[in-house]
Design an enzyme around this catalytic site. Structure first.
Site, PDB file in Angstrom:
ATOM      1  N   SER A 189     -11.331  -4.783   0.174  1.00 42.33           N
ATOM      2  CA  SER A 189     -11.983  -3.659   0.858  1.00 42.33           C
ATOM      3  C   SER A 189     -12.805  -2.855  -0.124  1.00 42.33           C
ATOM      4  O   SER A 189     -12.463  -2.765  -1.311  1.00 42.33           O
ATOM      5  CB  SER A 189     -10.918  -2.765   1.500  1.00 42.33           C
ATOM      6  OG  SER A 189     -11.495  -1.625   2.096  1.00 42.33           O
ATOM      7  N   CYS A 219      -3.342   4.146   8.300  1.00 45.62           N
ATOM      8  CA  CYS A 219      -3.961   3.341   9.353  1.00 45.62           C
ATOM      9  C   CYS A 219      -3.207   3.410  10.673  1.00 45.62           C
ATOM     10  O   CYS A 219      -3.144   2.449  11.425  1.00 45.62           O
ATOM     11  CB  CYS A 219      -4.086   1.892   8.886  1.00 45.62           C
ATOM     12  SG  CYS A 219      -5.075   1.715   7.402  1.00 45.62           S
ATOM     13  N   ASN A 251       0.805  -1.222   0.000  1.00 50.21           N
ATOM     14  CA  ASN A 251       0.000   0.000   0.000  1.00 50.21           C
ATOM     15  C   ASN A 251       0.838   1.272   0.000  1.00 50.21           C
ATOM     16  O   ASN A 251       0.365   2.337  -0.392  1.00 50.21           O
ATOM     17  CB  ASN A 251      -0.949   0.016   1.209  1.00 50.21           C
ATOM     18  CG  ASN A 251      -0.229   0.185   2.527  1.00 50.21           C
ATOM     19  OD1 ASN A 251       0.716  -0.546   2.823  1.00 50.21           O
ATOM     20  ND2 ASN A 251      -0.659   1.141   3.324  1.00 50.21           N
TER      21      ASN A 251
END
Length: 380
Positions: free
Chosen positions: A197, A321, A149
């Protein structure tokens, strides 16, 4: 007008997903109820399940809706350890925190697989772990993030599946950043469980899915009232599920991957033209093509992000996150990037709403950041 270059954190909501969510909110009831209102909600969820399955190359019955991809990954790792009698969990050093933290609480020993300077997992180390487990009669659960990511690096999923698939060991793939961009082909793959997701592709936040093969149907961490065929308890949110499904149906028509990757290539060219000393992380390795993680030595990400934010431009320093914290990246650390360069890392990530104008506006603002840095250096 704000410029949004942070799709890996969360993509803007697709119009079709928004419309589907609003329509679902008009329904009253519980999708587990047998009356007409309940059946209407169940139909919404069944339709969305088909849409998610189509994008994932899966069968509808293999889709388990969860509250997030983090929950899906935790269910796969923690639940998988219990169901399959796992002796040891293997995770990659650059995996998302969701996998690393789930491995920590799995209740069994963990082995961290290292990476090379581009971030590619050490396949020789994986082979050694598999050989040792086979000799000792132990069972492994291998968890790998397919697309990183932070850097966009693509791990060699095919080679990993070829190593783990023919064995009794379990393979979990975090496909969050690959979903909607690469062919997941889950049903025909050697992957046992896979996490995806909604909000990374233009669906709503608060909904994800765990893709499971039939032998993993009993993997769960929330038993509840039997929803999701007993694989994840809790009343489903028809609105979130509908938004997820319709984002899956729409992203292929809305996201022009060739054009988006061309934007990323143009970004890199302009960056190196303005700042020849810029370092683009994982450059030269296989990347997804929609992410550029870079550093200009001496310009800390906190400084650059503040200046860009004031100009109405949203970028990040990596994963979103970590409760809004900005600092060193565990991904870059694992790749052996020096701390003084890691602290300069910035990530731009593109998606369905990205335009040429966004890139132009970014560089108009970033030139100011670079000029200020150069003046400071000249005065020193």
């Amino acid at each position: 007008m704000a410029i949004y270059l942070d799709h890996n954190a969360s993509a803007p909501l697709l119009p079709r997903a928004r419309e589907a969510m609003l329509a679902a909110l008009d329904h009253v009831g519980n999708p587990s109820s047998v009356h007409g209102q309940g059946r209407a909600l169940r139909a919404v969820i069944d339709s969305a399940r088909e849409q998610v399955a189509a994008l994932a190359g899966a069968e509808a019955k293999q889709i388990v809706f969860t509250g997030s991809a983090t929950e899906a990954i935790t269910q796969a790792i923690v639940g998988g350890v219990k169901v399959f009698g796992i002796d040891r969990v293997l995770v990659c050093a650059t995996d998302h925190a969701a996998a690393l933290k789930a491995a920590e609480i799995s209740g069994v020993s963990i082995r961290i697989l290292g990476v090379d300077e581009a971030g590619t997992v050490d396949l020789d180390a994986l082979a050694r772990q598999i050989d040792m487990a086979n000799q000792a009669g132990e069972k492994l659960l291998v968890a790998i993030s397919w697309v990183n990511n932070e850097t966009g690096l693509v791990q060699p999923r095919g080679r990993i599946e070829a190593m783990v698939g023919p064995t009794p060991h379990i393979l979990v793939i975090d496909a969050v950043q690959a979903f909607g961009k690469l062919d997941l082909d889950f049903a025909a793959s050697a992957t046992d469980m896979m996490a995806v997701s909604a909000h990374k592709i233009g669906g709503p936040a608060g909904i994800g899915a765990l893709l499971v093969k039939g032998h993993a149907d009993t993997v769960r961490i929330i038993p509840g009232g039997g929803q999701e065929q007993g694989r994840r308890g809790g009343t489903e949110s028809a609105a979130l599920v509908a938004g997820f499904g319709n984002a899956c149906a729409d992203i292929g028509k809305t996201l022009d991957l060739d054009a988006t990757r061309a934007l990323a290539t143009s970004f890199e060219q302009q960056l190196l033209s303005l700042a020849p000393d810029a370092v683009i992380f994982s450059r030269g390795a296989e990347r997804i093509g929609t992410v550029v993680n870079f550093a200009v030595p001496g310009i800390k990400n906190t400084v650059a992000m503040m200046s860009l934010d004031l100009a109405g431009i949203a970028v990040s320093s990596g994963s979103a996150c970590s409760s809004g914290k900005v600092g060193r990246s565990h991904v870059l650390d694992a790749m052996g990037v020096p701390p003084e360069l890691s602290e300069c890392g910035l990530r731009i990530s593109l998606g369905w709403s990205s335009t040429v104008s966004d890139i132009e506006t970014f560089f108009e603002a970033y030139e100011t950041v670079l000029s200020r840095h150069r003046r400071k250096g000249a005065a020193a």
